[in-house]
Design a protein around this motif. Structure first.
Motif, PDB file in Angstrom:
ATOM      1  N   PHE A 120       0.816  -1.214   0.000  1.00 37.40           N
ATOM      2  CA  PHE A 120       0.000   0.000   0.000  1.00 37.40           C
ATOM      3  C   PHE A 120       0.851   1.265   0.000  1.00 37.40           C
ATOM      4  N   VAL A 121       2.011   1.231   0.641  1.00 34.45           N
ATOM      5  CA  VAL A 121       2.898   2.394   0.642  1.00 34.45           C
ATOM      6  C   VAL A 121       3.458   2.635  -0.758  1.00 34.45           C
ATOM      7  N   ILE A 122       3.873   1.549  -1.430  1.00 34.04           N
ATOM      8  CA  ILE A 122       4.384   1.674  -2.803  1.00 34.04           C
ATOM      9  C   ILE A 122       3.260   2.089  -3.744  1.00 34.04           C
ATOM     10  N   GLY A 123       2.087   1.493  -3.548  1.00 28.45           N
ATOM     11  CA  GLY A 123       0.934   1.797  -4.401  1.00 28.45           C
ATOM     12  C   GLY A 123       0.543   0.589  -5.228  1.00 28.45           C
ATOM     13  N   LYS A 124      -0.619  -0.011  -4.897  1.00 23.48           N
ATOM     14  CA  LYS A 124      -1.085  -1.204  -5.606  1.00 23.48           C
ATOM     15  C   LYS A 124      -1.927  -0.800  -6.816  1.00 23.48           C
ATOM     16  N   GLU A 125      -1.432  -1.118  -8.021  1.00 22.09           N
ATOM     17  CA  GLU A 125      -2.169  -0.832  -9.251  1.00 22.09           C
ATOM     18  C   GLU A 125      -3.133  -1.981  -9.546  1.00 22.09           C
ATOM     19  N   ASP A 126      -4.300  -1.635 -10.014  1.00 27.82           N
ATOM     20  CA  ASP A 126      -5.308  -2.641 -10.335  1.00 27.82           C
ATOM     21  C   ASP A 126      -6.286  -2.018 -11.334  1.00 27.82           C
ATOM     22  N   TYR A 127      -7.389  -2.718 -11.569  1.00 28.52           N
ATOM     23  CA  TYR A 127      -8.414  -2.207 -12.478  1.00 28.52           C
ATOM     24  C   TYR A 127      -9.651  -1.785 -11.692  1.00 28.52           C
ATOM     25  N   ALA A 128     -10.296  -0.744 -12.154  1.00 25.50           N
ATOM     26  CA  ALA A 128     -11.509  -0.251 -11.512  1.00 25.50           C
ATOM     27  C   ALA A 128     -12.651  -1.249 -11.728  1.00 25.50           C
ATOM     28  N   PRO A 129     -13.524  -1.432 -10.726  1.00 26.48           N
ATOM     29  CA  PRO A 129     -14.639  -2.385 -10.851  1.00 26.48           C
ATOM     30  C   PRO A 129     -15.801  -1.800 -11.647  1.00 26.48           C
ATOM     31  N   VAL A 130     -15.540  -1.459 -12.913  1.00 24.16           N
ATOM     32  CA  VAL A 130     -16.550  -0.855 -13.780  1.00 24.16           C
ATOM     33  C   VAL A 130     -17.063  -1.913 -14.750  1.00 24.16           C
ATOM     34  N   VAL A 131     -18.379  -2.041 -14.830  1.00 24.49           N
ATOM     35  CA  VAL A 131     -19.010  -3.038 -15.683  1.00 24.49           C
ATOM     36  C   VAL A 131     -18.838  -2.644 -17.148  1.00 24.49           C
ATOM     37  N   GLY A 132     -18.410  -3.612 -17.972  1.00 28.79           N
ATOM     38  CA  GLY A 132     -18.234  -3.352 -19.396  1.00 28.79           C
ATOM     39  C   GLY A 132     -19.382  -3.887 -20.226  1.00 28.79           C
ATOM     40  N   ARG A 133     -19.729  -5.160 -20.038  1.00 26.16           N
ATOM     41  CA  ARG A 133     -20.843  -5.788 -20.762  1.00 26.16           C
ATOM     42  C   ARG A 133     -21.577  -6.712 -19.804  1.00 26.16           C
ATOM     43  N   VAL A 134     -22.863  -6.880 -20.020  1.00 28.06           N
ATOM     44  CA  VAL A 134     -23.664  -7.775 -19.183  1.00 28.06           C
ATOM     45  C   VAL A 134     -24.625  -8.584 -20.038  1.00 28.06           C
ATOM     46  N   ASP A 135     -24.876  -9.801 -19.595  1.00 27.45           N
ATOM     47  CA  ASP A 135     -25.976 -10.609 -20.115  1.00 27.45           C
ATOM     48  C   ASP A 135     -26.339 -11.610 -19.027  1.00 27.45           C
ATOM     49  N   GLY A 136     -27.255 -12.491 -19.306  1.00 30.13           N
ATOM     50  CA  GLY A 136     -27.619 -13.529 -18.351  1.00 30.13           C
ATOM     51  C   GLY A 136     -28.053 -12.970 -17.001  1.00 30.13           C
ATOM     52  N   ILE A 137     -27.552 -13.570 -15.924  1.00 25.44           N
ATOM     53  CA  ILE A 137     -27.953 -13.204 -14.566  1.00 25.44           C
ATOM     54  C   ILE A 137     -27.578 -11.765 -14.237  1.00 25.44           C
ATOM     55  N   ALA A 138     -26.406 -11.321 -14.683  1.00 24.31           N
ATOM     56  CA  ALA A 138     -25.990  -9.941 -14.402  1.00 24.31           C
ATOM     57  C   ALA A 138     -26.968  -8.942 -15.006  1.00 24.31           C
ATOM     58  N   GLN A 139     -27.421  -9.216 -16.206  1.00 21.89           N
ATOM     59  CA  GLN A 139     -28.377  -8.318 -16.860  1.00 21.89           C
ATOM     60  C   GLN A 139     -29.736  -8.385 -16.168  1.00 21.89           C
ATOM     61  N   GLN A 140     -30.167  -9.587 -15.792  1.00 22.78           N
ATOM     62  CA  GLN A 140     -31.443  -9.749 -15.090  1.00 22.78           C
ATOM     63  C   GLN A 140     -31.425  -9.039 -13.737  1.00 22.78           C
ATOM     64  N   SER A 141     -30.231  -8.906 -13.148  1.00 24.83           N
ATOM     65  CA  SER A 141     -30.104  -8.260 -11.837  1.00 24.83           C
ATOM     66  C   SER A 141     -30.073  -6.746 -11.938  1.00 24.83           C
ATOM     67  N   GLY A 142     -30.108  -6.221 -13.150  1.00 19.03           N
ATOM     68  CA  GLY A 142     -30.172  -4.775 -13.329  1.00 19.03           C
ATOM     69  C   GLY A 142     -28.843  -4.097 -13.543  1.00 19.03           C
ATOM     70  N   LEU A 143     -27.748  -4.852 -13.601  1.00 15.85           N
ATOM     71  CA  LEU A 143     -26.455  -4.227 -13.867  1.00 15.85           C
ATOM     72  C   LEU A 143     -26.408  -3.742 -15.304  1.00 15.85           C
ATOM     73  N   ARG A 144     -25.742  -2.602 -15.513  1.00 14.23           N
ATOM     74  CA  ARG A 144     -25.649  -1.999 -16.830  1.00 14.23           C
ATOM     75  C   ARG A 144     -24.205  -1.599 -17.125  1.00 14.23           C
ATOM     76  N   PRO A 145     -23.820  -1.588 -18.406  1.00 16.10           N
ATOM     77  CA  PRO A 145     -22.476  -1.108 -18.753  1.00 16.10           C
ATOM     78  C   PRO A 145     -22.250   0.293 -18.200  1.00 16.10           C
ATOM     79  N   GLY A 146     -21.092   0.494 -17.612  1.00 11.42           N
ATOM     80  CA  GLY A 146     -20.766   1.787 -17.022  1.00 11.42           C
ATOM     81  C   GLY A 146     -20.989   1.840 -15.525  1.00 11.42           C
ATOM     82  N   ASP A 147     -21.734   0.856 -14.961  1.00 11.30           N
ATOM     83  CA  ASP A 147     -21.918   0.802 -13.508  1.00 11.30           C
ATOM     84  C   ASP A 147     -20.571   0.552 -12.827  1.00 11.30           C
ATOM     85  N   ARG A 148     -20.304   1.317 -11.782  1.00 13.62           N
ATOM     86  CA  ARG A 148     -19.083   1.110 -10.991  1.00 13.62           C
ATOM     87  C   ARG A 148     -19.495   0.544  -9.629  1.00 13.62           C
TER      88      ARG A 148
END
Length: 452
Positions: A120-148
């Motif tokens: 954490f002092v050095i700085g942990k790089e990672d990817y933001a939890p932003v939704v890119g595409r959805v189908d199936g259960i994720a889409q049925q649950s209301g998640l949409r592209p761009g949701d963070r």
């Protein structure tokens, strides 16, 4: 360095660091309790290097880097000279013996905190939890592209890695999970993801894929990476072209281009391919061609191009704290990881998680190499997780492990006398059988199953 050589090297480095700290914990507390230490060895086998200190302890490095040990003065291990009986481990009060045995796992726990603090002092790089595409259960649950995703079941989330861990635990428990997300317009919204609807036998290593959720950083742009000679695109499309539309229908990712080509290819005739090239917008007529997949034999319509970046996208999330602020964060993260690890063990014991999650040295070596390739902070995180796992596994009440010895001493503390040698011998036998079974399962998961 080749992948195999790199995997072996980084596994040796990782185990060397973790085993050294683990055994040093035993050694340091043993010396404080007046226990004589004969040997401190990192690795097994005949030492390839050794030296003795002024207390008579031999420090050694052995060629088999899959563990280590501290050999103490102990009447159960051999004859002890009369002048050293006071240093014998077996003659120490039970509370001191408990302290010596517990010191190894505690050292690994403290090392986990220290490694996460450094990360954490050095700085942990990672990817933001932003939704890119959805189908199936994720889409049925209301998640949409761009949701963070900002929280999973009330736990704050800063990276896609943390989000995956939260979703995986809920999926294994067959319970729906509550997400707090920030949509593309900045609105704070609650979403309930129906992980309980996942089919039996879903891939526990890819829960997001099973849910139909793809992160924004995994979505490939419709950028031309390669043009096959002699294909319809040859001489018309160029590497670096960004395809934006086909016959007026928008194309935002490589995934949206493929079904459009199948639709218009089956219709017949040319299609108008709109691209962005060096700041200019072009409309280029092309004729899709029927092609055959060499692996499956399936036919499809294509232009003869490869799409995507061809490389991993740049990290877009950073977790960095000052030296003081990083301390509580590292402690909190260690607690969360410990809870997740214990939860996984509970799920495997109760049958809620597959035993395929048990990994052995081959997987450890591969992950060690992959994390080292991703950078220092990723390797520090890997070391921290492995150190924590070593602490937890060693504390399991299995005879021959530290946890088994602690169980013996706790029983002695309660009943006022040690267990009989016969009972301890039976426990050792059971412990060895359990460990042999776990090692066999880990090796099966590492090697045989991928081949089958």
């Amino acid at each position: 360095m080749s992948e195999i050589a790199g995997s072996i090297w980084w596994m040796i480095v990782a185990l060397g660091v973790l085993v050294t700290f683990h055994e040093f914990g035993h050694y340091w507390v043993a010396r404080r309790c007046g226990v004589g230490v004969l040997r401190f060895s990192v690795g097994f086998g005949k030492p390839i290097w050794s030296r003795r200190d002024r207390h008579g302890t031999e420090f050694a490095i052995a060629p088999i880097p899959l563990g280590g040990y501290v050999k103490m003065v102990d009447e159960r291990e051999g004859e002890v000279p009369a002048e050293r009986l006071g240093e014998a481990f077996n003659r120490k009060p039970v509370l001191q013996r408990i302290a010596v045995v517990a010191a190894g796992p505690i050292a690994n726990l403290l090392l986990c905190v220290a490694l996460l603090w450094a990360m954490f002092v050095i700085g942990k790089e990672d990817y933001a939890p932003v939704v890119g595409r959805v189908d199936g259960i994720a889409q049925q649950s209301g998640l949409r592209p761009g949701d963070r995703i900002v929280a999973v079941d009330g736990r704050a989330i800063a990276t896609a890695t943390e989000a995956v861990m939260g979703l995986t635990g809920a999926a294994m428990d067959r319970r729906d999970v509550q997400l707090r997300v920030e949509d593309a317009s900045g609105n704070d919204i609650s979403r309930r993801v129906y992980t309980s609807r996942l089919p039996a036998g879903f891939d526990e290593q890819d829960v997001t894929g099973a849910l139909g959720l793809r992160w924004q950083f995994t979505v490939e742009p419709a950028e031309v990476r390669q043009v096959r000679p002699g294909s319809p695109a040859a001489g018309t499309l160029q590497v670096g072209d960004l395809i934006t539309a086909i016959d007026g229908q928008a194309v935002d990712t490589a995934d949206t281009l493929r079904p459009l080509l199948q639709k218009f290819g089956a219709r017949g005739g040319e299609v108008m391919v709109e691209v962005e090239r060096e700041g200019s917008r072009l409309a280029l007529p092309l004729q899709p061609q029927r092609m055959t997949d060499p692996d499956t034999g399936a036919e499809f319509w294509a232009l003869g191009i490869a799409l995507g970046r061809g490389h991993a996208p740049a990290y877009d999330a950073l977790q960095r704290y000052g030296p003081l602020a990083a301390i509580p964060v590292a402690v909190r993260q260690t607690g969360q990881l410990a809870a997740d690890s214990l939860g996984m063990i509970r799920r495997m014991v109760t049958g809620h998680a597959s035993l395929q999650n048990v990994s052995g040295p081959v997987t450890i070596a591969k992950v060690a190499n992959a994390s080292a390739d991703r950078g220092l902070t990723w390797f520090l995180q890997f070391l921290a997780l492995l150190s924590l796992s070593l602490a937890i596994v060693n504390l399991l009440p299995i005879p021959v492990l530290d946890g088994g010895h602690l169980l013996y001493y706790l029983i002695e503390l309660v009943k006022g006398s040690p267990l009989s040698e016969r009972a301890m011998a039976a426990g050792q036998f059971i412990g060895l059988a359990i460990l042999a079974g776990l090692m066999g399962l880990a090796l099966y998961n590492d090697i045989l199953r991928p081949v089958i």
